[in-house]
Design a protein around this motif. Structure first.
Motif, mmCIF file in Angstrom:
data_model
loop_
_atom_site.group_PDB
_atom_site.id
_atom_site.type_symbol
_atom_site.label_atom_id
_atom_site.label_comp_id
_atom_site.label_asym_id
_atom_site.label_seq_id
_atom_site.Cartn_x
_atom_site.Cartn_y
_atom_site.Cartn_z
ATOM 1 N N LEU A 114 40.949 28.930 48.809
ATOM 2 C CA LEU A 114 39.985 28.077 49.511
ATOM 3 C C LEU A 114 38.606 28.697 49.670
ATOM 4 C CD1 LEU A 114 42.420 26.991 52.356
ATOM 5 C CD2 LEU A 114 41.747 25.630 50.378
ATOM 6 N N GLY A 115 38.411 29.927 49.196
ATOM 7 C CA GLY A 115 37.093 30.554 49.349
ATOM 8 C C GLY A 115 37.133 31.670 50.382
ATOM 9 N N ARG A 116 36.006 32.333 50.530
ATOM 10 C CA ARG A 116 35.937 33.540 51.364
ATOM 11 C C ARG A 116 36.071 33.230 52.848
ATOM 12 N NH1 ARG A 116 35.899 38.282 48.385
ATOM 13 N NH2 ARG A 116 35.173 39.206 50.324
ATOM 14 N N VAL A 117 36.658 34.162 53.548
ATOM 15 C CA VAL A 117 36.744 34.017 54.996
ATOM 16 C C VAL A 117 35.820 35.021 55.702
ATOM 17 C CG1 VAL A 117 39.094 33.109 54.977
ATOM 18 C CG2 VAL A 117 38.736 35.582 55.117
ATOM 19 N N VAL A 155 32.410 41.724 36.661
ATOM 20 C CA VAL A 155 33.742 42.233 36.329
ATOM 21 C C VAL A 155 34.437 41.366 35.281
ATOM 22 C CG1 VAL A 155 35.096 41.031 38.109
ATOM 23 C CG2 VAL A 155 35.777 43.317 37.356
ATOM 24 N N THR A 156 34.171 40.068 35.309
ATOM 25 C CA THR A 156 34.824 39.194 34.321
ATOM 26 C C THR A 156 34.504 39.658 32.909
ATOM 27 O OG1 THR A 156 34.622 37.387 35.882
ATOM 28 C CG2 THR A 156 35.124 36.787 33.614
ATOM 29 N N GLY A 157 33.257 40.043 32.697
ATOM 30 C CA GLY A 157 32.849 40.528 31.388
ATOM 31 C C GLY A 157 33.466 41.877 31.055
ATOM 32 N N HIS A 169 29.466 47.686 41.110
ATOM 33 C CA HIS A 169 29.111 47.360 42.489
ATOM 34 C C HIS A 169 29.426 45.911 42.816
ATOM 35 C CE1 HIS A 169 26.870 51.106 41.934
ATOM 36 N NE2 HIS A 169 27.108 51.258 43.219
ATOM 37 N N SER A 170 29.790 45.712 44.053
ATOM 38 C CA SER A 170 30.080 44.363 44.502
ATOM 39 C C SER A 170 29.542 44.196 45.912
ATOM 40 C CB SER A 170 31.592 44.154 44.471
ATOM 41 O OG SER A 170 31.866 42.843 44.859
ATOM 42 N N SER A 171 29.308 42.935 46.285
ATOM 43 C CA SER A 171 28.771 42.689 47.617
ATOM 44 C C SER A 171 29.867 42.648 48.652
ATOM 45 C CB SER A 171 28.061 41.336 47.645
ATOM 46 O OG SER A 171 26.881 41.430 46.941
ATOM 47 N N VAL A 217 43.857 27.206 32.649
ATOM 48 C CA VAL A 217 44.324 28.254 33.552
ATOM 49 C C VAL A 217 43.226 28.607 34.545
ATOM 50 C CG1 VAL A 217 46.182 29.206 32.129
ATOM 51 C CG2 VAL A 217 43.863 30.005 31.733
ATOM 52 N N ASP A 218 43.495 28.330 35.807
ATOM 53 C CA ASP A 218 42.569 28.658 36.892
ATOM 54 C C ASP A 218 43.007 30.016 37.416
ATOM 55 O OD1 ASP A 218 41.237 28.943 39.294
ATOM 56 O OD2 ASP A 218 42.082 27.153 40.231
ATOM 57 N N THR A 219 42.173 31.028 37.188
ATOM 58 C CA THR A 219 42.592 32.407 37.454
ATOM 59 C C THR A 219 41.878 32.964 38.679
ATOM 60 O OG1 THR A 219 40.834 33.312 36.062
ATOM 61 C CG2 THR A 219 42.909 32.779 34.973
ATOM 62 N N TRP A 220 42.630 33.394 39.653
ATOM 63 C CA TRP A 220 42.034 33.982 40.859
ATOM 64 C C TRP A 220 42.153 35.500 40.811
ATOM 65 C CZ3 TRP A 220 43.905 37.341 44.502
ATOM 66 C CH2 TRP A 220 43.084 37.555 45.625
ATOM 67 N N TRP A 221 41.037 36.140 41.032
ATOM 68 C CA TRP A 221 41.018 37.598 41.153
ATOM 69 C C TRP A 221 39.657 38.023 41.662
ATOM 70 C CZ3 TRP A 221 38.474 40.697 37.061
ATOM 71 C CH2 TRP A 221 37.902 39.919 36.044
ATOM 72 N N GLN A 222 39.402 39.328 41.717
ATOM 73 C CA GLN A 222 38.162 39.848 42.304
ATOM 74 C C GLN A 222 37.721 41.111 41.567
ATOM 75 O OE1 GLN A 222 40.065 40.843 46.200
ATOM 76 N NE2 GLN A 222 38.656 39.317 47.003
ATOM 77 N N THR A 223 36.472 41.481 41.783
ATOM 78 C CA THR A 223 35.992 42.760 41.244
ATOM 79 C C THR A 223 36.981 43.868 41.624
ATOM 80 O OG1 THR A 223 33.741 41.991 41.623
ATOM 81 C CG2 THR A 223 34.021 44.347 41.210
ATOM 82 N N THR A 272 39.317 29.111 33.809
ATOM 83 C CA THR A 272 38.197 29.182 34.748
ATOM 84 C C THR A 272 38.411 30.349 35.700
ATOM 85 O OG1 THR A 272 38.978 27.938 36.670
ATOM 86 C CG2 THR A 272 38.171 26.662 34.808
ATOM 87 N N VAL A 273 37.307 30.795 36.263
ATOM 88 C CA VAL A 273 37.335 31.921 37.206
ATOM 89 C C VAL A 273 36.070 31.928 38.054
ATOM 90 C CG1 VAL A 273 36.248 33.491 35.535
ATOM 91 C CG2 VAL A 273 37.501 34.444 37.454
ATOM 92 N N GLY A 274 36.187 32.489 39.226
ATOM 93 C CA GLY A 274 35.000 32.814 40.004
ATOM 94 C C GLY A 274 34.904 32.099 41.325
ATOM 95 N N GLU A 275 35.506 30.944 41.426
ATOM 96 C CA GLU A 275 35.436 30.182 42.671
ATOM 97 C C GLU A 275 36.481 29.079 42.581
ATOM 98 O OE1 GLU A 275 31.987 27.573 42.806
ATOM 99 O OE2 GLU A 275 31.569 28.115 40.740
#
Ligand code: PRX
Length: 657
Positions: free
Chosen positions: A520-523, A316-318, A268-270, A416-422, A391-394
């Motif tokens: 840049l973060g959520r819109v 999800v990262t885990g 589940h995700s918000s 490594v700055d990794t961008w992704w999502q659930t 790093t991940v998450g934000e």
């Protein structure tokens, strides 16, 4: 994100202009060291992913067709058969059965456990038989609500082995949140623990589960792992002890051949409404992207590396980078049970030193906390085993990136700055550490096989030097297939903003002059607090659920430690007074309804909320107030005078904190 804010953010980011080339030694031995990997993938992404699926996984039967796109739905590796638990375990046994899969580090000293692939396989087989014995089979959903103990990956892999999708709920969620997720998924069994350890305290997981199970009609059995030894009530006919069931279970269990497109799990995700979304991940596609990214982004050398993803498996990262990625790649991982500051603020560095960790993957918020605690803690330890950081998450601010590289990586290691999502299931935008020239604060470029761009409001590419929305222009194998029993919401949320062929992640992004991606973060109305994704709406609903609250508006305000902090503006029902006690009570109430992670940092009482003439709450204005910005034109408001009152209260409150 309002334009002004984007500009400020970008300006801050771009002040850091240093770049970091891959160290020559690192490049020479890197798994991905040749730029042609991008060209090859770009030429034919589907064929490239199919190559990854072949190279990184073992299939019982190869697929008939590699990809089908019926926008916005898609399938990968159609007709292919495999099993995730087989890929994580069985196929490694002949050559690497004695390799350590997990070094489990409990929060309390003295009981570190080294679990080999062979032992893990045996436990997974046993537990798969336990589940079967409880009537669980292919397609049945299994709820998991646990702390970071080895039995957690065992439970997940046992589910995968028999084709029962798992539904893991983070142990920090409340009973109410757990119940909602169990009911939404229709879980048949719940696996939990008597309690979990956190900073020397115990988290009453079984008590929460009991409370949740007062109203979970589909749950027939609850299997309880003993961890704290606390006395917990066991309901006759429903509750069973894990260790007792395991004693009698056979260690022989064939892995069920699953279709590539069969659901491996739901998580589940918000979103932007109060109802959490059940993100559905499949077996073949998900495992392909997770295994490929884990191998290349973390440059995994399975026989040498000690890899540590310091996330919680409940997120999800885990799932992807503690369980499925590392095990598919036959890697040795640290699995740490507790908090970074227990028993002291150098716990992470003690673990790195003792176990000679080579790769560390954590969140920017954790790094900023380490910065606050000071360099003396890492300096006390020999961290020279580290060769790569992630790093991940934000978004990571360049100062934190530099600090991480300097004080943790000794100035040697790529970051490594990794961008992704659930929803994407696996890394999407990231450096490849042997190839990419790094810019602190930028996730750099799309992973090979990922076609991403930045577009404006009309969906047109913004081009270099401009900001807009990040989009994904071709489905990747690891991306979600749908939202569980909410396909309309899936289509609407992800595949409607720019038509049904463009995935919309709801993140702002800038492309710089060199084509680097700066996320840049959520819109949307989703907040990111310490890397945890929480919707403003969920917190508002929890507040309004309190008997004294009439109305609430919640915003995420920039925060130097947690990325964003939850600020709530609350109007009370007549006759109630906004006291400090009530603030405490409301924070506790939110913790009870959602979980501690969603407690507002500040609550500001106000007689009215600023509203447009049509009655919509002006959240953007409240965000400006919360972040102490100059307010723009408020004359279009129905009740412009309340703004000044709120602003004064907010300033006062900020002064107190
Ligand atoms: O806003 C982005 C941010 O986290 C969101 C996804 O959150 P969640 O589904 O909980 O998954 C987190 C772990 C994968 C994204 O929409 N985000 C994640 N990684 C980054 C990021 N923002 C900037 N840079 C990142 N590296």
């Amino acid at each position: 994100m309002p334009e002004r804010e984007v500009e400020q953010h970008i300006e801050a980011l771009l002040q850091e202009r240093r770049t970091f080339e891959p160290p020559a030694e690192f490049r020479a031995q890197a798994n991905a060291r040749d730029e042609s990997i991008y060209e090859e993938a770009n030429k034919d992404p589907v064929a490239w992913w199919a190559g990854q699926a072949r190279e990184r996984l073992t299939w019982f039967k190869e697929w008939d067709r590699d990809f089908n796109w019926d926008p916005p739905h898609y399938q990968w590796f159609i007709g292919g058969k495999l099993n995730a638990s087989y890929n994580c375990l069985d196929r490694h046994l002949d050559e690497h059965g004695d390799r350590i899969a997990y070094i489990w580090v409990p929060e309390l000293d003295g009981e570190t456990k080294r679990i080999t692939y062979r032992q893990l396989h045996e436990d997974v087989c046993r537990f798969a038989n336990v589940l079967k014995g409880q009537g669980i089979g292919k397609g049945d959903k299994v709820g998991i609500y646990m702390g970071m103990v080895p039995e957690l990956p065992v439970a997940m892999l046992a589910c995968a082995r028999i084709g029962a999708p798992h539904v893991v709920v983070f142990g920090g969620f409340s009973a109410d949140s757990l119940r909602e997720r169990m009911n939404q998924a229709g879980c048949k069994v719940m696996i939990t623990m008597d309690g979990g350890y956190r900073r020397g305290n115990t988290i009453p997981l079984k008590a929460n589960a009991d409370e949740a199970m007062q109203d979970t009609p589909t749950i027939e059995r609850c299997i309880v792992v003993r961890r704290t030894g606390d006395d917990v009530p066991m309901q006759q006919g429903r509750d069973l002890w894990y260790h007792e069931l395991m004693q009698d279970a056979s260690a022989d269990c064939e892995a069920e051949p699953m279709d590539a497109e069969d659901m491996l799990y739901m998580l589940h995700s918000s979103g932007t409404t109060g109802k959490p979304k059940g993100v559905v991940h499949t077996t073949g596609g998900y495992l392909t992207q997770v295994a490929s990214t884990h191998y290349n982004v973390f440059d995994i050398k399975p026989d040498r590396d000690i890899y540590w993803c310091a996330a919680d498996i409940g997120w999800v990262t885990g799932h992807s980078y503690i369980v499925y990625g590392p095990l598919t790649n036959a890697c040795t991982s640290v699995l740490y049970e507790g908090a970074p500051d227990y028993p002291d603020k150098d716990r992470f560095w003690t673990i790195v030193e003792e176990h000679k960790v080579t790769i560390l993957y954590t969140a920017p918020t954790t790094i900023r906390t380490f910065m606050k605690w000071g360099v003396d803690y890492p300096k006390k330890h020999d961290l020279s085993s580290l060769r790569l950081l992630g790093t991940v998450g934000e978004p990571i601010n360049p100062e934190a990136w530099i600090w991480y590289q300097e004080y943790i990586g000794g100035g040697r290691t790529p970051v490594v700055d990794t961008w992704w999502q659930t929803e994407t299931g696996a890394i999407m935008i990231t450096p490849l550490p042997g190839i990419t020239t790094l810019k602190p604060g930028s996730a750099t470029f799309p992973y090979p096989g990922v076609i991403a761009d930045v577009v404006d409001d009309a969906g047109n590419p913004v081009g270099r030097g401009k900001a807009g929305y990040v989009v994904i222009k071709h489905p990747t194998p690891g991306m979600l297939r749908t939202l569980y029993e909410a396909d309309d919401r899936y289509v609407e949320t992800y595949w409607s903003r720019f038509g049904d062929r463009v995935y919309f992640p709801a993140d702002g992004c800038k492309l710089d002059e060199d084509g680097y991606f700066w996320l840049l973060g959520r819109v949307d109305d989703v907040m990111n607090v310490s890397g945890h994704r929480i919707s403003t709406y969920e917190v508002e609903s929890a507040l309004v659920d309190h008997e004294k609250v009439a109305e609430a508006a919640v915003v995420g305000a920039q925060d130097p430690d947690t990325g964003q902090a939850i600020i709530a503006f609350v109007t009370l029902k007549g006759g109630n007074e906004g006291t400090e006690e009530l603030i405490a009570e409301l924070r506790e109430h939110v913790a009870k309804v959602i979980g501690k992670l969603a407690r507002p940092k500040s609550i500001i009482f106000t007689d009215e909320l600023p509203k447009t003439r049509s009655g919509k709450i002006m959240r953007r204005l409240l965000k400006d107030v919360a972040e102490g910005r100059q307010l723009g034109d408020v004359t279009t408001l129905q009740n412009a005078d309340v703004v000044e009152e709120i602003r004064q209260k907010a300033t006062l409150r900020a002064g107190e904190e």
